[in-house]
Design a protein around this motif. Structure first.
Motif, short mmCIF file in Angstrom:
data_model
loop_
_atom_site.label_atom_id
_atom_site.label_comp_id
_atom_site.label_asym_id
_atom_site.label_seq_id
_atom_site.Cartn_x
_atom_site.Cartn_y
_atom_site.Cartn_z
N PRO A 287 -20.87 12.24 13.27
CA PRO A 287 -20.12 11.14 12.63
C PRO A 287 -18.68 11.10 13.11
CG PRO A 287 -21.39 12.38 11.01
CD PRO A 287 -21.45 13.17 12.28
N ALA A 288 -18.20 9.89 13.41
CA ALA A 288 -16.80 9.69 13.77
C ALA A 288 -16.02 9.30 12.52
CB ALA A 288 -16.67 8.60 14.83
N VAL A 289 -14.70 9.52 12.55
CA VAL A 289 -13.84 9.13 11.45
C VAL A 289 -12.73 8.23 11.96
CG1 VAL A 289 -14.29 11.34 10.29
CG2 VAL A 289 -12.17 11.03 11.60
N ILE A 290 -12.11 7.52 11.05
CA ILE A 290 -10.84 6.83 11.31
C ILE A 290 -9.86 7.45 10.33
CG2 ILE A 290 -9.63 4.64 11.44
CD1 ILE A 290 -12.36 3.27 11.76
N SER A 291 -9.00 8.34 10.81
CA SER A 291 -8.20 9.17 9.90
C SER A 291 -7.17 8.37 9.13
CB SER A 291 -7.50 10.29 10.68
OG SER A 291 -6.64 9.75 11.68
N HIS A 292 -6.62 7.30 9.74
CA HIS A 292 -5.58 6.53 9.05
C HIS A 292 -5.55 5.11 9.58
CE1 HIS A 292 -3.75 8.31 12.63
NE2 HIS A 292 -2.73 7.47 12.55
N THR A 293 -5.80 4.16 8.72
CA THR A 293 -5.85 2.75 9.10
C THR A 293 -5.76 1.90 7.84
OG1 THR A 293 -7.05 1.12 10.44
CG2 THR A 293 -8.38 2.50 9.00
N GLY A 294 -5.87 0.58 8.02
CA GLY A 294 -5.97 -0.36 6.92
C GLY A 294 -7.10 -1.32 7.22
N CYS A 295 -7.28 -2.30 6.36
CA CYS A 295 -8.38 -3.26 6.49
C CYS A 295 -7.86 -4.58 7.06
CB CYS A 295 -9.02 -3.50 5.13
SG CYS A 295 -9.64 -2.00 4.34
N ALA A 296 -8.36 -4.96 8.22
CA ALA A 296 -7.92 -6.19 8.86
C ALA A 296 -8.26 -7.42 8.03
CB ALA A 296 -8.54 -6.31 10.25
N ALA A 297 -9.28 -7.33 7.21
CA ALA A 297 -9.65 -8.47 6.36
C ALA A 297 -8.53 -8.81 5.37
CB ALA A 297 -10.94 -8.17 5.61
N LEU A 298 -7.70 -7.83 5.03
CA LEU A 298 -6.60 -8.06 4.09
C LEU A 298 -5.27 -8.27 4.78
CD1 LEU A 298 -7.37 -5.46 1.27
CD2 LEU A 298 -8.22 -7.80 1.54
#
Length: 377
Positions: free
Chosen positions: A220-231
């Motif tokens: 499994p891959a992770v995204i350690s720090h991001t936000g949601c482009a939909a918002l």
């Protein structure tokens, strides 16, 4: 030029006179809200560092900084030990950063613990310590030498972010307009990371790079720090397709406490909660966490801070790595979570919105603990 770690320590927090938004500047700080289950919660920040505003480069951690870490209640903290945004002497700089944190671990065994596997995460919680997880936010320290994967694994690196904002030998970062995806070398690197049981991190990556890496990775891959482009439709944030793909393969998405939670103005805790709730709706509660992308300690909004912030943003713009959403007057934290116990405060806020204690525990660290343990063994 200040390194990312130096800037985050010296200029990435905004201390207000009250936790409440809009409070008068002379009002004494009210204590942050408490959340009773936090005492038994495994809290993990998937992207952060330790240090106060007056921390000097290469100085050992002070008693006050360690006290802030203790107050935070974090059982684990993933720290960046590789340079980001510039590539000169990346291998040598990384070796120096690893040596620095190794020295801190040796100097403070009563509080800090080196995390090499899932058992170490649990041991940190059981012994009331903070486990440090070594992470790269760029693959430039590897150069073109895949044998360095084994070298860094032996030195304790357990998580590797494939790209920063721009293109490297592995693939495209989120600011590359071509969105070209993974390179052949990138696929070879993912295979090497999988063989060494190191976590593949897709923060800062371009959309094609992220989706192709999720499919290519056997773990499994992770995204350690991001936000949601939909918002907030900014390049540093991930689309629902990327979020869903991570979750479907068993990974976790960490939401940050950064300016990119909104398209304009200073974000607040309410913006973070909106992104967390959207991510839960898209991914499910077993696949969402927190990666603050900041320091444990709070700092003062001084004239020096403002000057350093402007300088930092100007340097990033000159190098072409400044992401849309960065601004001279928007600081790299959430003002109403600007204190060491921000994870507990967030837990209290989520509880007030009706989220169960079990779900909150997963978001504050349980999910990252699970997936990291699964990958590392």
């Amino acid at each position: 030029m200040a390194s990312r770690r130096e800037f985050l320590i010296g200029a990435s927090a905004l201390a207000l006179a009250s936790w409440a938004k809009g409070a008068h500047a002379l009002t004494p700080p009210a204590p942050p809200p408490t959340w009773a289950p936090y005492a038994k919660t495994f809290a993990l920040d998937a992207c952060g560092t330790i240090g106060r505003q007056d921390h000097q480069p290469d100085a050992m951690l002070s008693a006050a900084e360690l006290a802030d870490l203790r107050e935070s209640g974090l059982s684990a903290l993933q720290i960046t030990v590789a340079p980001v945004g510039h590539y000169l002497n990346a291998f040598e700089e990384t070796m120096g950063q690893i040596a620095f944190w190794d020295a801190e671990l040796a100097a403070h065994p009563e509080q800090l613990l080196s995390v090499r596997d899932g058992a170490d995460l649990q041991r940190a919680r059981d012994e009331n310590k903070t486990g440090l997880i070594y992470n790269f936010q760029d693959t430039t320290p590897f150069g073109e030498d895949l044998d360095r994967v084994g070298v860094f694994h032996q030195l304790g690196v357990r998580s590797v972010q494939l790209t920063y904002n721009l293109r490297n030998l592995v693939g495209d970062g989120c600011l590359e307009p071509a969105n070209a995806g993974l390179s052949k070398f990138g696929r070879q690197l993912i295979e090497a990371l999988n063989q060494k049981k190191m976590v593949v991190d897709l923060a800062h990556s371009g959309q094609r790079t992220a989706l192709e890496a999720i499919a290519a990775s056997k773990s499994p891959a992770v995204i350690s720090h991001t936000g949601c482009a939909a918002l907030a439709a900014l390049p540093r944030n991930k689309t629902d397709a990327e979020l869903r793909a991570v979750a479907e393969r068993g990974g976790v998405v960490g939401i940050y406490l950064m300016p990119f939670l909104r398209t304009q103005g200073q974000p607040m805790a309410a913006d973070l909660i909106a992104h967390l709730e959207h991510a839960v709706n898209v991914c499910g509660e077993d696949h969402v966490g927190i990666g603050t992308d900041g320091t444990v300690s709070a700092t003062q909004l001084t004239a020096e801070y403002k000057a350093e912030h402007r300088k930092f943003i100007a340097e990033r713009r000159a190098k072409g790595i400044s992401a849309p959403g960065e601004a001279d007057d928007v600081y790299l934290i959430l003002p109403d979570l600007n204190h060491p116990r921000r994870f507990e405060t967030l837990g209290a806020m989520l509880s007030a919105r009706g989220h169960s204690d079990a779900r909150i525990g997963k978001i504050l660290g349980g999910n990252f603990k699970r997936v990291m343990s699964d990958v590392w063994g």
